[in-house]
Design a protein around this motif. Sequence first.
Motif, mmCIF file in Angstrom:
data_model
loop_
_atom_site.group_PDB
_atom_site.id
_atom_site.type_symbol
_atom_site.label_atom_id
_atom_site.label_comp_id
_atom_site.label_asym_id
_atom_site.label_seq_id
_atom_site.Cartn_x
_atom_site.Cartn_y
_atom_site.Cartn_z
ATOM 1 N N LYS A 24 0.427 -1.305 0.244
ATOM 2 C CA LYS A 24 -0.142 0.148 0.080
ATOM 3 C C LYS A 24 0.970 1.550 0.403
ATOM 4 C CE LYS A 24 -3.886 1.697 2.530
ATOM 5 N NZ LYS A 24 -4.878 1.563 3.957
ATOM 6 N N GLN A 25 2.485 1.543 0.690
ATOM 7 C CA GLN A 25 2.547 2.022 0.762
ATOM 8 C C GLN A 25 3.589 2.464 -0.668
ATOM 9 O OE1 GLN A 25 5.324 1.600 4.348
ATOM 10 N NE2 GLN A 25 4.154 2.355 5.711
ATOM 11 N N THR A 61 1.946 9.193 -5.963
ATOM 12 C CA THR A 61 2.638 10.880 -5.973
ATOM 13 C C THR A 61 3.678 11.372 -6.531
ATOM 14 O OG1 THR A 61 4.508 9.647 -4.344
ATOM 15 C CG2 THR A 61 1.324 11.066 -2.833
ATOM 16 N N GLU A 92 1.376 4.558 -3.312
ATOM 17 C CA GLU A 92 1.027 5.890 -1.927
ATOM 18 C C GLU A 92 2.294 6.764 -3.047
ATOM 19 O OE1 GLU A 92 0.462 5.676 1.518
ATOM 20 O OE2 GLU A 92 -2.213 5.015 1.222
ATOM 21 N N GLU A 93 3.268 5.992 -2.450
ATOM 22 C CA GLU A 93 4.570 6.109 -3.704
ATOM 23 C C GLU A 93 4.558 6.582 -4.625
ATOM 24 O OE1 GLU A 93 8.338 4.469 -1.945
ATOM 25 O OE2 GLU A 93 7.451 5.114 -0.378
#
Length: 173
Positions: A158-159, A166, A162-163
């Motif tokens: 998930k991280q 972004t 998201e990275e």
Amino acid sequence: MSSQDEQFQAAAPEPAASSTDDGMTWWYRWLCRIAGVIGGMSCAFAGLWNCVTINPLNIAAGVWMMLNAFVLFLCEAPFCCQFIEFANAVSARADKLRHWQKAVFYCGMAMFPVMLSLTVTTLFGNAIAFATGVLYGLSALGKKGDAISYARIHQQQKQMDEEKLTGSLEGQA
């Protein structure tokens, strides 16, 4: 002892550890063996019953089922075949096979008589032998992971998502 001897002993695998460390628990190994023996008995009885007919395909399927029973007894319970000299050698070789290889062998062996003569006797007679192959196939998949490690992997993924999101938004701006 020299340091070279110590390094050699540390690097050498233990024979007992390599034969017992295959990812199966003791009870699952016994479950597979017992299923193989019961599958052999069901194949033998159903194969004998299948041979009591005048249809040649049923007779061929019955003979194949009795051969399946012999192979299952030979691989899973060599003590049942003590009168055969090579029983322990065949069992030792079968124990060296990987679990997926046993699964393919047992399932294929059980499917052949069903394809040869599709009757209730062949279906039910080979069902437990097929289930033995399925049990070995499930053991080839390995152990199920715990919930904590799956949650950790999901959180890391998930991280990373998201990275990436972004990073792509910053690249567009």
